[in-house]
Design an enzyme around this catalytic site. Sequence first.
Site, PDB file in Angstrom:
ATOM      1  N   GLU A   1      -4.657   1.871  -7.061  1.00  0.00           N
ATOM      2  CA  GLU A   1      -3.194   1.990  -7.025  1.00  0.00           C
ATOM      3  C   GLU A   1      -2.572   0.607  -6.830  1.00  0.00           C
ATOM      4  O   GLU A   1      -3.284  -0.370  -6.579  1.00  0.00           O
ATOM      5  CB  GLU A   1      -2.770   2.951  -5.902  1.00  0.00           C
TER       6      GLU A   1
ATOM      7  N   ARG B   1       4.612  -0.585   2.764  1.00  0.00           N
ATOM      8  CA  ARG B   1       3.279   0.018   2.920  1.00  0.00           C
ATOM      9  C   ARG B   1       2.468  -0.105   1.631  1.00  0.00           C
ATOM     10  O   ARG B   1       2.960   0.175   0.536  1.00  0.00           O
ATOM     11  CB  ARG B   1       3.429   1.501   3.252  1.00  0.00           C
TER      12      ARG B   1
ATOM     13  N   HIS C   1      10.486   7.957  -0.518  1.00  0.00           N
ATOM     14  CA  HIS C   1       9.114   8.458  -0.414  1.00  0.00           C
ATOM     15  C   HIS C   1       8.515   8.319   0.980  1.00  0.00           C
ATOM     16  O   HIS C   1       7.863   9.234   1.478  1.00  0.00           O
ATOM     17  CB  HIS C   1       8.263   7.672  -1.414  1.00  0.00           C
TER      18      HIS C   1
ATOM     19  N   HIS D   1       9.290   5.603  -4.071  1.00  0.00           N
ATOM     20  CA  HIS D   1       8.153   5.680  -4.998  1.00  0.00           C
ATOM     21  C   HIS D   1       8.694   5.474  -6.401  1.00  0.00           C
ATOM     22  O   HIS D   1       9.689   6.095  -6.778  1.00  0.00           O
ATOM     23  CB  HIS D   1       7.457   7.048  -4.886  1.00  0.00           C
TER      24      HIS D   1
ATOM     25  N   ARG E   1       4.667  -1.389  -4.806  1.00  0.00           N
ATOM     26  CA  ARG E   1       5.734  -0.425  -5.107  1.00  0.00           C
ATOM     27  C   ARG E   1       7.141  -0.958  -5.052  1.00  0.00           C
ATOM     28  O   ARG E   1       8.000  -0.536  -5.819  1.00  0.00           O
ATOM     29  CB  ARG E   1       5.654   0.699  -4.080  1.00  0.00           C
TER      30      ARG E   1
HETATM   31  P1  FAD Z   1       3.559  15.492   8.040  1.00  0.00           P
HETATM   32  O1  FAD Z   1       2.343  15.762   7.278  1.00  0.00           O
HETATM   33  O2  FAD Z   1       4.816  15.354   7.272  1.00  0.00           O
HETATM   34  O3  FAD Z   1       3.764  16.651   9.120  1.00  0.00           O
HETATM   35  C1  FAD Z   1       4.961  16.719   9.870  1.00  0.00           C
HETATM   36  C2  FAD Z   1       4.915  17.962  10.736  1.00  0.00           C
HETATM   37  O4  FAD Z   1       5.911  17.872  11.744  1.00  0.00           O
HETATM   38  C3  FAD Z   1       5.190  19.261  10.005  1.00  0.00           C
HETATM   39  O5  FAD Z   1       4.277  20.216  10.481  1.00  0.00           O
HETATM   40  C4  FAD Z   1       6.592  19.648  10.461  1.00  0.00           C
HETATM   41  O6  FAD Z   1       6.848  21.038  10.474  1.00  0.00           O
HETATM   42  C5  FAD Z   1       6.567  19.111  11.863  1.00  0.00           C
HETATM   43  N1  FAD Z   1       7.897  18.883  12.423  1.00  0.00           N
HETATM   44  C6  FAD Z   1       8.817  17.956  12.055  1.00  0.00           C
HETATM   45  N2  FAD Z   1       9.911  18.072  12.828  1.00  0.00           N
HETATM   46  C7  FAD Z   1       9.678  19.071  13.693  1.00  0.00           C
HETATM   47  C8  FAD Z   1      10.442  19.680  14.727  1.00  0.00           C
HETATM   48  N3  FAD Z   1      11.695  19.288  15.029  1.00  0.00           N
HETATM   49  N4  FAD Z   1       9.890  20.707  15.417  1.00  0.00           N
HETATM   50  C9  FAD Z   1       8.642  21.158  15.125  1.00  0.00           C
HETATM   51  N5  FAD Z   1       7.889  20.634  14.152  1.00  0.00           N
HETATM   52  C10 FAD Z   1       8.399  19.600  13.449  1.00  0.00           C
HETATM   53  N6  FAD Z   1      -0.050   8.847   1.684  1.00  0.00           N
HETATM   54  C11 FAD Z   1      -1.274   8.365   1.380  1.00  0.00           C
HETATM   55  O7  FAD Z   1      -1.895   7.678   2.189  1.00  0.00           O
HETATM   56  N7  FAD Z   1      -1.854   8.700   0.187  1.00  0.00           N
HETATM   57  C12 FAD Z   1      -1.235   9.469  -0.746  1.00  0.00           C
HETATM   58  O8  FAD Z   1      -1.784   9.757  -1.794  1.00  0.00           O
HETATM   59  C13 FAD Z   1       0.072   9.935  -0.461  1.00  0.00           C
HETATM   60  N8  FAD Z   1       0.752  10.675  -1.375  1.00  0.00           N
HETATM   61  C14 FAD Z   1       1.959  11.200  -1.017  1.00  0.00           C
HETATM   62  C15 FAD Z   1       2.610  12.045  -1.925  1.00  0.00           C
HETATM   63  C16 FAD Z   1       3.786  12.655  -1.562  1.00  0.00           C
HETATM   64  C17 FAD Z   1       4.489  13.560  -2.537  1.00  0.00           C
HETATM   65  C18 FAD Z   1       4.342  12.417  -0.275  1.00  0.00           C
HETATM   66  C19 FAD Z   1       5.617  13.091   0.140  1.00  0.00           C
HETATM   67  C20 FAD Z   1       3.713  11.561   0.608  1.00  0.00           C
HETATM   68  C21 FAD Z   1       2.523  10.950   0.247  1.00  0.00           C
HETATM   69  N9  FAD Z   1       1.859  10.098   1.118  1.00  0.00           N
HETATM   70  C22 FAD Z   1       0.626   9.616   0.799  1.00  0.00           C
HETATM   71  C23 FAD Z   1       2.365   9.876   2.484  1.00  0.00           C
HETATM   72  C24 FAD Z   1       1.613  10.817   3.434  1.00  0.00           C
HETATM   73  O9  FAD Z   1       1.379  12.030   2.808  1.00  0.00           O
HETATM   74  C25 FAD Z   1       2.399  11.061   4.714  1.00  0.00           C
HETATM   75  O10 FAD Z   1       2.853   9.851   5.238  1.00  0.00           O
HETATM   76  C26 FAD Z   1       1.528  11.745   5.749  1.00  0.00           C
HETATM   77  O11 FAD Z   1       0.948  12.888   5.206  1.00  0.00           O
HETATM   78  C27 FAD Z   1       2.356  12.103   6.968  1.00  0.00           C
HETATM   79  O12 FAD Z   1       1.575  12.882   7.826  1.00  0.00           O
HETATM   80  P2  FAD Z   1       2.127  13.266   9.250  1.00  0.00           P
HETATM   81  O13 FAD Z   1       1.056  14.028   9.926  1.00  0.00           O
HETATM   82  O14 FAD Z   1       2.673  12.072   9.909  1.00  0.00           O
HETATM   83  O15 FAD Z   1       3.403  14.203   8.940  1.00  0.00           O
HETATM   84  C1  SIN Z   2       0.763   8.283  -4.897  1.00  0.00           C
HETATM   85  O1  SIN Z   2      -0.156   9.056  -5.088  1.00  0.00           O
HETATM   86  O2  SIN Z   2       1.270   7.582  -5.765  1.00  0.00           O
HETATM   87  C2  SIN Z   2       1.305   8.167  -3.520  1.00  0.00           C
HETATM   88  C3  SIN Z   2       0.378   7.387  -2.712  1.00  0.00           C
HETATM   89  C4  SIN Z   2       1.016   6.971  -1.423  1.00  0.00           C
HETATM   90  O3  SIN Z   2       2.167   7.271  -1.151  1.00  0.00           O
HETATM   91  O4  SIN Z   2       0.328   6.297  -0.668  1.00  0.00           O
END
Ligand code: FAD
Ligand code: SIN
Length: 533
Positions: free
Chosen positions: A115, A387, A352, A243, A291
């Site tokens: 990537e 990032r 993103h 993104h 990005r």
């Molecule tokens: P999340 O997985 O977002 O979980 C948040 C949790 O908090 C949820 O359960 C929600 O319900 C809970 N929550 C929030 N507020 C409250 C509240 N007030 N009360 C109770 N619960 C609450 N990163 C990579 O490294 N590689 C990738 O390929 C990649 N692709 C991506 C593709 C997309 C489409 C997106 C959107 C992001 C991508 N990212 C990628 C970024 C990555 O997915 C996220 O940064 C990461 O998954 C965040 O994980 P997290 O556990 O911090 O939060």
């Molecule tokens: C992607 O798959 O392009 C997203 C990867 C990332 O957000 O790290």
Amino acid sequence: MQTDFLVIGSGIAGLTYAIKVARACPDKKVLIVTKTNADETNTKYAQGGIAVVNDLEKDSYDKHIEDTLIAGDGLCNETIVDLVVKEGPERVQEIIEWGARFDKDADGDYALGKEGGHSEKRILHHKDVTGAEMERALLETLRQCRNVELVNHYFVVDLITQHHFGYLVTKATPDIQCYGVYALNLHTNQIDVLQAGVTLLATGGNGQVYRTTTNPSIASGDGVAMVYRAKGRIENMEFIQFHPTALYQAGQKGQAFLVTEAVRGDGGILRNHQGEAFMERYDERKDLAPRDIVARAIDSEMKINGTEHVWLDCRHIPLPQFLHHFPNIYEKCKSLGIEVEKDMIPVAPAAHYSCGGIKTDEWGRTSIRNLYAAGECASTGLHGANRLASNSLLEAMVFAHRSFLDSTSVVQQSTLSRPHLPEWNAKGTGMPREMILITQSLKELQQVMSDYVGIVRNDVRLQRAMKRLDLLWEETEALYRSSVISPQIMELRNMITVGYLITKGAAFRKESRGLHYNTDYPEKSTLLQNIVL
Ligand code: FAD
Ligand code: SIN
């Protein structure tokens, strides 16, 4: 309700932490709360994969570190980068042992993707649905932990600190302490007091603050807003990553489908409406530049040509190869009448990822005692001003682990001294008369943030944004004070706070660096600073 460990959020950060503390402390209670369904998280939508050094003969820690530092544009914390890159492989091995499957090639070696900003192929992935696979493995592993309770549809409203016992708490208060949270139980519509020895915020990102985002509707920055209200430290909020390639659908607002950067890693080429492969004019790394550069280039092409999208050309990628790596994208495009072997895919940038957030140290500790943060809501110092792709799943696992290591000793102490916590005070509130006021204010917020605090900023736009945010804030506070708490009013309030923090950070930063580009200050300042609010 009392628990030893309270985990807010069921994405990769919250689940990894919960599994670890539950296994290490079988006599302690672990409670995870999540505001909708357990798997409705940013994690579930991750596509490209997880960046990690797999084979020290072909890749090296130094190269991954270097790539992360280059993307971060001078603001990464080098100690943090070093430890994430070096501890990463162990964390990835763990999740593999918990059942996550990553694609392998014909020789049985991991099939590595590439990537933007990576000098080597190092992205482990599961087709183009890596996050869903990781979330599945984590939830299944969690089910085997007997001392964990996972409660869905439980909306955390605020952190409980000394402020709730009547003490004056300000940013200067030296020892703010978290005793747990107030949470709206959406099954009973009651606000419960959840008392905890240790609390981990794993509430994810804030993409919903913008009109178009790759994030699902849960991503409203609740954790950041709660910590800010509790007078904890927040930093670098101006670094919002757009993104470059969300699927463009005319008139669409809210969550946009992502076309992973890995498609460009496999040869996809961005073209403008004249069919020109324009990235050559912007950066020698072309379509695989970091990005911020690609998103700004697309934004510029769209403005020059007066179009709402550019094209991603994959017609030259052999169909079996595309289908093998990106079956989900293929199906999505097909459902919209786009045949990737014949048609180009319309794409445009979308909000993103939030690089800043709740300031934490190397153990995931926030500035508030007994409160940890991990995952996208945290600002650990890994990402700096931008990032590197696929570094965030890795960061979430590394800091969930480090928070676990630190908090298991803290929990013993804090569980012994439990004060009596006051009930939530709902005096003087009633049902809001018009929900439309909330939805309309949300639309206004998203409009303001997208138009004035987007990919390209300047001082006039930021001043305008601040004025409009002030008004939205005033109106929403009045509504909040007179209304019974609902997720809608809380999310709106949180998103206005987050919008304000992004705009304030952007206004303070008198330079262009990483994801923050201000046409009034196109150069980098010689002063390297994190903006802490
Ligand atoms: P999340 O997985 O977002 O979980 C948040 C949790 O908090 C949820 O359960 C929600 O319900 C809970 N929550 C929030 N507020 C409250 C509240 N007030 N009360 C109770 N619960 C609450 N990163 C990579 O490294 N590689 C990738 O390929 C990649 N692709 C991506 C593709 C997309 C489409 C997106 C959107 C992001 C991508 N990212 C990628 C970024 C990555 O997915 C996220 O940064 C990461 O998954 C965040 O994980 P997290 O556990 O911090 O939060
Ligand atoms: C992607 O798959 O392009 C997203 C990867 C990332 O957000 O790290």
